[in-house]
Design an enzyme around this catalytic site. Structure first.
Site, mmCIF file in Angstrom:
data_model
loop_
_atom_site.group_PDB
_atom_site.id
_atom_site.type_symbol
_atom_site.label_atom_id
_atom_site.label_comp_id
_atom_site.label_asym_id
_atom_site.label_seq_id
_atom_site.Cartn_x
_atom_site.Cartn_y
_atom_site.Cartn_z
ATOM 1 N N ASP A 13 -17.836 33.127 16.027
ATOM 2 C CA ASP A 13 -17.240 34.155 16.919
ATOM 3 C C ASP A 13 -17.423 33.912 18.386
ATOM 4 O O ASP A 13 -17.517 34.794 19.120
ATOM 5 C CB ASP A 13 -17.866 35.544 16.589
ATOM 6 N N LYS A 111 -12.666 36.489 9.342
ATOM 7 C CA LYS A 111 -13.538 37.487 8.679
ATOM 8 C C LYS A 111 -13.105 38.892 9.429
ATOM 9 O O LYS A 111 -12.872 38.892 10.348
ATOM 10 C CB LYS A 111 -14.843 37.175 8.439
ATOM 11 N N CYS A 156 -23.467 39.101 14.229
ATOM 12 C CA CYS A 156 -22.669 37.947 13.171
ATOM 13 C C CYS A 156 -23.689 36.643 12.981
ATOM 14 O O CYS A 156 -23.574 36.350 11.736
ATOM 15 C CB CYS A 156 -21.545 37.476 13.934
HETATM 16 C C1 VGL Z 1 -19.654 40.993 15.967
HETATM 17 C C2 VGL Z 1 -19.647 43.197 16.272
HETATM 18 C C3 VGL Z 1 -18.684 43.563 15.626
HETATM 19 C C4 VGL Z 1 -20.367 39.845 16.145
HETATM 20 C C5 VGL Z 1 -18.486 41.335 15.350
HETATM 21 O O1 VGL Z 1 -19.681 38.716 16.187
HETATM 22 O O2 VGL Z 1 -21.627 39.668 16.126
HETATM 23 N N1 VGL Z 1 -20.416 42.181 16.551
HETATM 24 N N2 VGL Z 1 -17.872 42.425 15.282
#
Ligand code: VGL
Ligand code: ZN
Length: 208
Positions: A13, A111, A156
């Site tokens: 991410d 995802k 994540c």
């Molecule tokens: C994430 C909150 C919502 C992350 C993703 O990548 O940690 N955190 N969506």
């Protein structure tokens, strides 16, 4: 630790919305990008996770009238933290950081695509039943060890690490190549959970 041919790197991410200036900024999120690029050079197998939500996703506070970002609500699968709208499919915020440079990455796994289920983990969605197929992909390619870097360490990255362990992989999180959101003690809790699960918590200097 030298990297064996059965080891993969999962880059989690590293997307514009999680970088300062984005919709759900992780403090210093941009600072890990050069380090991740460098670390990736040690790995033949590089995979990238991408948070990829449809508009109106269940994890967005804006989908729940009267709720604010960072409220926690109950959903059929359990507690869900509500977030600002982020990483909406095909928007600039969902794109990778422009300086992320991983030309040899072979798989991008998206995802959080299910409108009704969040997925912090790159392996298993928040209902803890729906798999992304990533464990099977790694196993079919002969991988037994996964290193992880990216954002956010306490969401994540942690859930992906716990699920990689549960799926039977030797799992390492490279701490200096991650940054955390740290909401209500979530960073300390994440470190405890990862340690308790047998996830190796290492520094990038231990990779050669
Ligand atoms: C994430 C909150 C919502 C992350 C993703 O990548 O940690 N955190 N969506
Ligand atoms: Zn998300």
């Amino acid at each position: 630790m030298p990297i064996s041919s059965r080891t993969a790197l999962l880059v989690i991410d590293v997307q514009n919305d999680f970088i300062p200036g984005g919709q759900l900024p992780v403090p210093e999120g941009d600072q890990i990008v050069p380090l991740i690029n460098r670390i990736a050079g040690h790995f033949k197998q590089v995979l990238i996770a991408q948070d990829w939500h449809p508009k109106g996703h269940v994890s967005f506070a804006s989908s729940h009238p009267g709720r604010q970002p960072f409220d926690v609500i109950q959903l059929p699968y359990g507690a869900q933290t509500l977030w600002p709208d982020h990483c909406v499919q095909a928007t600039p915020g969902a794109q990778f950081h422009p300086e992320l440079d991983l030309p040899h990455a072979q798989l991008i796994i998206r995802k959080g695509c299910n409108p009704d289920i969040d997925s912090y983990s790159a392996f298993l969605e928040a209902d803890r039943r729906t798999t992304t197929g990533l464990a099977g992909y790694l196993k079919e390619r002969g991988m037994d060890t996964v290193y992880m870097v990216g954002l956010a360490l306490d969401f994540c990255v942690m859930f992906s690490a716990l699920d990689a362990r549960a799926a039977g992989f030797n799992t390492f999180v490279v701490l200096d190549a991650c940054r955390a959101i740290d909401l209500d003690g979530s960073l300390a809790a994440a470190m405890d959970r990862m340690q308790g699960a047998g996830v190796g918590l290492i520094q990038s200097t231990e990779i050669s």
